[in-house]
Design a protein around this motif. Structure first.
Motif, short mmCIF file in Angstrom:
data_model
loop_
_atom_site.label_atom_id
_atom_site.label_comp_id
_atom_site.label_asym_id
_atom_site.label_seq_id
_atom_site.Cartn_x
_atom_site.Cartn_y
_atom_site.Cartn_z
N VAL A 13 0.84 -1.20 0.00
CA VAL A 13 0.00 0.00 0.00
C VAL A 13 0.87 1.25 0.00
CG1 VAL A 13 -1.68 1.33 1.34
CG2 VAL A 13 -1.97 -1.15 1.08
N VAL A 14 1.91 1.27 0.82
CA VAL A 14 2.80 2.43 0.88
C VAL A 14 3.54 2.62 -0.44
CG1 VAL A 14 4.86 3.37 2.02
CG2 VAL A 14 3.05 2.32 3.38
N GLU A 15 3.98 1.53 -1.04
CA GLU A 15 4.64 1.62 -2.34
C GLU A 15 3.69 2.16 -3.40
OE1 GLU A 15 7.01 -1.32 -5.50
OE2 GLU A 15 6.39 -2.07 -3.54
N LEU A 16 2.44 1.70 -3.38
CA LEU A 16 1.44 2.19 -4.33
C LEU A 16 1.18 3.68 -4.12
CD1 LEU A 16 -0.88 1.75 -6.42
CD2 LEU A 16 -2.34 1.14 -4.45
N ARG A 17 1.03 4.07 -2.87
CA ARG A 17 0.75 5.48 -2.57
C ARG A 17 1.88 6.38 -3.05
NH1 ARG A 17 0.21 5.21 2.87
NH2 ARG A 17 -1.98 4.61 2.64
N LEU A 77 -9.49 8.66 -0.32
CA LEU A 77 -9.12 8.75 -1.73
C LEU A 77 -8.70 7.39 -2.30
CD1 LEU A 77 -8.51 10.84 -4.04
CD2 LEU A 77 -6.16 10.82 -3.20
N PRO A 78 -9.42 6.84 -3.29
CA PRO A 78 -9.01 5.56 -3.89
C PRO A 78 -7.67 5.69 -4.63
CG PRO A 78 -11.30 6.08 -4.43
CD PRO A 78 -10.69 7.32 -3.86
N HIS A 79 -6.86 4.63 -4.53
CA HIS A 79 -5.57 4.58 -5.23
C HIS A 79 -5.62 3.44 -6.26
CE1 HIS A 79 -4.68 6.81 -1.71
NE2 HIS A 79 -3.58 6.22 -1.30
N VAL A 80 -5.26 3.72 -7.50
CA VAL A 80 -5.10 2.67 -8.51
C VAL A 80 -3.81 2.96 -9.28
CG1 VAL A 80 -6.03 1.54 -10.56
CG2 VAL A 80 -7.58 2.26 -8.75
N HIS A 81 -2.96 1.97 -9.39
CA HIS A 81 -1.68 2.15 -10.08
C HIS A 81 -1.93 2.54 -11.53
CE1 HIS A 81 2.29 1.28 -11.72
NE2 HIS A 81 2.74 1.22 -10.47
N PRO A 82 -1.16 3.49 -12.06
CA PRO A 82 -1.38 3.94 -13.45
C PRO A 82 -1.35 2.81 -14.47
CG PRO A 82 0.14 5.41 -12.33
CD PRO A 82 -0.09 4.26 -11.40
N ASP A 83 -0.55 1.76 -14.24
CA ASP A 83 -0.46 0.65 -15.20
C ASP A 83 -1.68 -0.24 -15.19
OD1 ASP A 83 2.04 1.58 -15.84
OD2 ASP A 83 3.13 0.10 -14.63
N HIS A 84 -2.58 -0.04 -14.23
CA HIS A 84 -3.74 -0.94 -14.11
C HIS A 84 -5.05 -0.18 -14.14
CE1 HIS A 84 -1.34 -4.55 -13.18
NE2 HIS A 84 -0.51 -3.70 -12.61
N ARG A 85 -5.03 1.03 -14.67
CA ARG A 85 -6.26 1.81 -14.76
C ARG A 85 -7.06 1.43 -16.00
NH1 ARG A 85 -3.51 7.56 -12.82
NH2 ARG A 85 -3.18 6.89 -10.65
N ARG A 86 -8.31 1.86 -16.00
CA ARG A 86 -9.26 1.60 -17.09
C ARG A 86 -9.53 0.10 -17.24
NH1 ARG A 86 -10.31 6.32 -19.29
NH2 ARG A 86 -8.72 7.99 -19.17
N ARG A 87 -9.47 -0.61 -16.12
CA ARG A 87 -9.82 -2.04 -16.11
C ARG A 87 -10.96 -2.31 -15.13
NH1 ARG A 87 -4.31 -5.17 -14.99
NH2 ARG A 87 -5.74 -6.93 -15.19
N GLY A 88 -11.53 -1.23 -14.56
CA GLY A 88 -12.64 -1.39 -13.64
C GLY A 88 -12.25 -1.57 -12.19
N LEU A 89 -10.94 -1.49 -11.88
CA LEU A 89 -10.51 -1.70 -10.50
C LEU A 89 -10.95 -0.56 -9.59
CD1 LEU A 89 -6.89 -3.09 -11.02
CD2 LEU A 89 -9.02 -4.36 -10.71
N GLY A 90 -10.85 0.67 -10.08
CA GLY A 90 -11.29 1.80 -9.28
C GLY A 90 -12.76 1.73 -8.96
N GLN A 91 -13.57 1.32 -9.95
CA GLN A 91 -15.01 1.19 -9.72
C GLN A 91 -15.31 0.06 -8.75
OE1 GLN A 91 -17.72 3.25 -11.01
NE2 GLN A 91 -18.40 2.16 -9.17
N ALA A 92 -14.60 -1.05 -8.89
CA ALA A 92 -14.83 -2.18 -7.99
C ALA A 92 -14.48 -1.81 -6.54
CB ALA A 92 -14.01 -3.38 -8.44
#
Length: 297
Positions: A13-17, A77-92
């Motif tokens: 989580v810290v690495e993602l942030r 604030l939701p966090h989603v890695h830039p390489d994994h966006r537009r796959r529905g993860l933020g919505q899920a």
């Protein structure tokens, strides 16, 4: 896979942030503490999105217990890695968080969105309300140590009675610009969130005393060589005397001496006095977010 977060997720989580929101400072130890021992009374939970064993998404959701306004829930604030966006993860992640706070019986939900995420927030029923500015300050070279005025004492938090510091923060925070009033800070929850936070640097954090009373303060939470000015405040009857500037500059000077190289902070765009303090100290804007609200029937 979307699942409930566990303490072992803290490093990921810290690495993602650090990738998604580098201006947000919370270290592994305090993140692990937050997941393992959530704040009492908040019904706090968090979810991660995991791909091939790597944490690529994160969101937390909880009940706001720091306001007298009834039935308020929050989605951090939701966090989603830039390489994994537009796959529905933020919505899920957002859906899981919404389901959690809705089950708590809340009638009003607040979340946070960056400017380019406002369409996403609106699609989920949220209306943007207030803008918050994030700012950074390079502590190389270190800010000079300010000279307190006659009769004014400056103390590190280390060695102070935590109840005195709690009373100061509870009184200073009541009129801070906010969509949800910050007006109920019990000592027990404050100890959990501030005093026993593993990231709190009590030597750099500073309190100002006048005539035997603590009247202003600035808190420092750190992760390695980065810090977050968690809160700077002054009792209303002592404002306009430069005490917040004194407290914050002293804390920044001490933080730099303790190895911190960059400081981050945030302010509501309506908080002109603190924005002026930060500008005088040399902070520069690096990002913004919007407080967004959703009413439930």
């Amino acid at each position: 896979m979307i699942r409930t977060a566990t303490p072992d997720d803290a490093p990921g989580v810290v690495e993602l942030r650090a990738v998604v929101h580098p201006y947000l400072v919370r270290g592994v130890a305090s993140t692990r503490q937050m997941i393992a021992e959530p704040p009492p009374g908040e019904d706090w939970t968090a979810y991660v999105a995991e791909v091939d064993g790597q944490v690529v998404g994160w969101v937390s959701a909880f009940r706001n217990i720091h306001t007298t306004e009834p039935d308020v829930g929050e989605i951090a604030l939701p966090h989603v890695h830039p390489d994994h966006r537009r796959r529905g993860l933020g919505q899920a992640l957002t859906t899981r968080a919404l389901d959690h706070v809705t089950a708590l019986g809340v009638r009003r939900i607040r979340t946070w969105a960056q400017p380019d995420s406002l369409p996403f927030a609106r699609r989920n029923g949220f209306t943007p309300s207030r803008e918050v500015r994030y700012s950074a300050l390079n502590l190389r070279p270190a800010p000079p140590a300010p000279e307190p005025p006659s009769g004014v004492l400056v103390h590190p938090l280390a060695g102070l009675d935590p109840r005195r510091v709690h009373r100061l923060e509870a009184a200073a925070a009541t009129d801070e610009p906010n969509d949800v009033p910050f007006e109920r800070v019990t000592y027990e929850n404050w100890v959990w969130d501030v005093w026993e936070n593993l990231g709190l640097d009590r030597e750099a954090s500073t309190a100002v005393e006048v005539d035997g009373e603590l009247v202003s303060f600035s808190l420092v939470k750190r992760d390695g060589d980065r810090m977050w000015s968690d809160y700077t405040g002054t009792l209303p009857e002592h404002r306009g005397r430069g005490l917040a500037l004194l407290a914050k500059q002293t804390s920044l000077h001490r933080a730099a001496a303790r190895g911190i190289r960059v400081a981050y902070t945030s302010n509501d765009e309506a908080n002109a006095p603190m924005l002026a303090v930060n500008a005088r100290l040399g902070y520069r804007p690096v990002a913004s977010q919007w407080s967004c609200l959703r009413e439930l029937p």
